[in-house]
Enzyme design. Sequence first.
Site, short mmCIF file in Angstrom:
data_model
loop_
_atom_site.label_atom_id
_atom_site.label_comp_id
_atom_site.label_asym_id
_atom_site.label_seq_id
_atom_site.Cartn_x
_atom_site.Cartn_y
_atom_site.Cartn_z
N LYS A 9 0.84 -1.20 0.00
CA LYS A 9 0.00 0.00 0.00
C LYS A 9 0.88 1.26 0.00
CE LYS A 9 -3.74 -2.42 2.45
NZ LYS A 9 -4.68 -2.39 3.60
N TYR A 49 -12.17 -2.89 -3.04
CA TYR A 49 -12.69 -2.99 -1.68
C TYR A 49 -14.23 -3.00 -1.63
CZ TYR A 49 -8.16 -2.64 0.66
OH TYR A 49 -6.89 -2.90 1.14
N ASN A 112 -1.74 -0.34 7.32
CA ASN A 112 -1.24 -1.70 7.59
C ASN A 112 -0.42 -2.29 6.45
OD1 ASN A 112 -3.32 -2.38 5.89
ND2 ASN A 112 -4.43 -3.64 7.35
N HIS A 115 -1.70 -5.44 1.29
CA HIS A 115 -2.94 -6.20 1.08
C HIS A 115 -2.59 -7.61 0.60
CE1 HIS A 115 -6.83 -7.48 -0.48
NE2 HIS A 115 -6.16 -7.92 -1.54
N GLU A 126 -9.16 -10.69 -7.91
CA GLU A 126 -8.29 -9.52 -7.72
C GLU A 126 -7.18 -9.49 -8.77
OE1 GLU A 126 -9.19 -8.98 -2.94
OE2 GLU A 126 -7.24 -9.76 -3.54
P1 DAT Z 1 -7.37 -7.51 5.45
O1 DAT Z 1 -6.64 -6.39 4.73
O2 DAT Z 1 -6.53 -8.09 6.54
O3 DAT Z 1 -7.94 -8.53 4.50
P2 DAT Z 1 -10.10 -6.51 5.74
O4 DAT Z 1 -10.38 -7.12 4.40
O5 DAT Z 1 -11.02 -6.84 6.86
O6 DAT Z 1 -8.60 -6.84 6.22
O7 DAT Z 1 -10.09 -4.93 5.59
C1 DAT Z 1 -9.53 -4.32 4.46
C2 DAT Z 1 -8.73 -3.13 4.90
O8 DAT Z 1 -9.60 -2.16 5.48
C3 DAT Z 1 -7.70 -3.41 5.99
O9 DAT Z 1 -6.47 -3.88 5.45
C4 DAT Z 1 -7.56 -2.09 6.66
C5 DAT Z 1 -8.94 -1.48 6.55
N1 DAT Z 1 -9.71 -1.71 7.76
C6 DAT Z 1 -10.25 -2.87 8.18
N2 DAT Z 1 -10.89 -2.74 9.34
C7 DAT Z 1 -10.76 -1.41 9.67
C8 DAT Z 1 -11.19 -0.62 10.76
N3 DAT Z 1 -11.90 -1.13 11.76
N4 DAT Z 1 -10.84 0.70 10.76
C9 DAT Z 1 -10.13 1.23 9.77
N5 DAT Z 1 -9.69 0.54 8.70
C10 DAT Z 1 -10.00 -0.77 8.66
MG MG Z 2 -9.45 -8.41 3.12
#
Ligand code: DAT
Ligand code: MG
Length: 149
Positions: A9, A49, A112, A115, A126
């Site tokens: 990212k 997303y 974080n 991805h 994807e």
């Molecule tokens: P991952 O990236 O581990 O698959 P995810 O698909 O649940 O996680 O979420 C996608 C992204 O969205 C994640 O990398 C960071 C952001 N995100 C997830 N939960 C969040 C939250 N509670 N607050 C802010 N950003 C969040």
């Molecule tokens: Mg995810």
Amino acid sequence: MERTFLAIKPDGVQRGLVGQIISRLEAKGFTLVGMKLITASRELAEQHYAVHKERPFFAGLVDFIISGPMVAMVWEGEGVVASARKIIGATNPLYSEPGTIRGDFGVNVGRNIIHGSDAVETANQEINLWFKSDELSNWTSCLSPWILE
Ligand code: DAT
Ligand code: MG
């Protein structure tokens, strides 16, 4: 052979972590079959997303993901989808285990670093969203007999 979509990212690129992240995946024994530096359009980010579009963090997530270049990659290998998720670590870096990418380099869920696709089917979707087929290289590493039985 299984493939996954990984993307460093904008925070990972800005912080100069690209080389270290790629090194970890190479050292594990996975094969890089596609890679490009890309600043995503809002449309691409929203499609990527889409599953999160009703979540309160969606708008901020999309703004962040289009804020600078990302390193979009396709990696190949045995069990690479689940294994890459383990190498990446838990979504919230505050709780990711040390030794994982997020656990070693991050503290905030909104920053974080990387991805990774969460399942084989999502990975295929994807990969098709981010890459054209002629942007992927089908090749066999000369190390493969030393990595795969
Ligand atoms: P991952 O990236 O581990 O698959 P995810 O698909 O649940 O996680 O979420 C996608 C992204 O969205 C994640 O990398 C960071 C952001 N995100 C997830 N939960 C969040 C939250 N509670 N607050 C802010 N950003 C969040
Ligand atoms: Mg995810």
